[in-house]
Design a protein around this motif. Sequence first.
Motif: not given
Length: 308
Positions: A232-236, A241-242, A271-272, A278-282
């Motif tokens: 979701y964070l990625g989606l947000f 960025s769009l 920031f991205l 973070v995503g990769i860490g999870i």
Amino acid sequence: MKKISVVVPVYNEQDNLHEFYKRITAVMIATDYDYNLIFVDDGSKDGSALILNQLVEKDTHVEAYLLSRNYGHQMALTCGLDNADGDAVITMDGDLQHPPELLPKLISLWEHGSEIVMTKRLATEDAGFLKNITSSVYYKLINILSKVEITPGGSDFRLMDKKTVEAFRLYRERARFIRGMVSTLGFNVSVVEFVAPPRFAGHSKFNLHKMLHFALDGITAFSNLPLRWAFYLGLFFGLCSLLLLGHVFYVKFISDDAVPGWATTTVSVLFLGGIQLVGIGILGEYIGRIFEEIKHRPLYLVSKHLKK
Ligand code: UDP
Ligand code: MG
């Protein structure tokens, strides 16, 4: 005559064992059950194993499993549960923070039809402010994250009927958060509240690192929500960025003040990048756990079984 097994993980508890043995024996003799005390020595480096040896020699109710090294509280408990033969099995700590005097109450609830009797710590008399706060926040978090309900202040002091122990033995995962696993079993559960007294002797074996690891086990073993959050964070931020792209086009084609804007660029890249890490860490956390599970190593090794 029905038999009760009491399982006790022991790690460097030489100053507690005699007192523990004395108090638990007094309690068990007063009940009209056959019983055995199953100590699991989790690779103690002090005289605990020696004391267990003496207890086994003098009392046929006592047996001990000596693990080949320190595997941690949850594995020691697992070893005990794997080997307990009672009609009911009670697990409790060997430092007298789980009062033996509470056992008759657990047993009577079992006799009245409860298949699992959990206990709930109302407070720990010597727990610091920090431990109380972190513990209560943690239980809130884990209950939000996972579908199984895990009692706040839950402890590994509980009674399990033989058939629930047999069910538990089918669960062979490495990342063990036993109180959560027991909650997923179902069965007829009741809860007894108690106030944990301070340790009789010695100090807690859990340091910050162990606590953190245990806490993570609890979350990752019971919830995939962190993975979904990363998504979701990625989606947000993808959407953000769009919008930013729209802004870039605006600056380029409609307004005249191009070029300055390295600040926005740097900030958004950093920031991205952070979010991605973070995503990769999870992801990594879960993959690491898959790797651990997939090896199918034995959960613990027993170096000696002491029994008369
Ligand atoms: N213990 C164990 N292995 C370990 C750490 C602890 O078997 O690696 C045992 C310890 O001897 C005690 C119980 O687990 O009987 C609970 O440990 P402790 O009292 O240190 O935890 P706390 O009460 O502080 O949560
Ligand atoms: Mg303790």
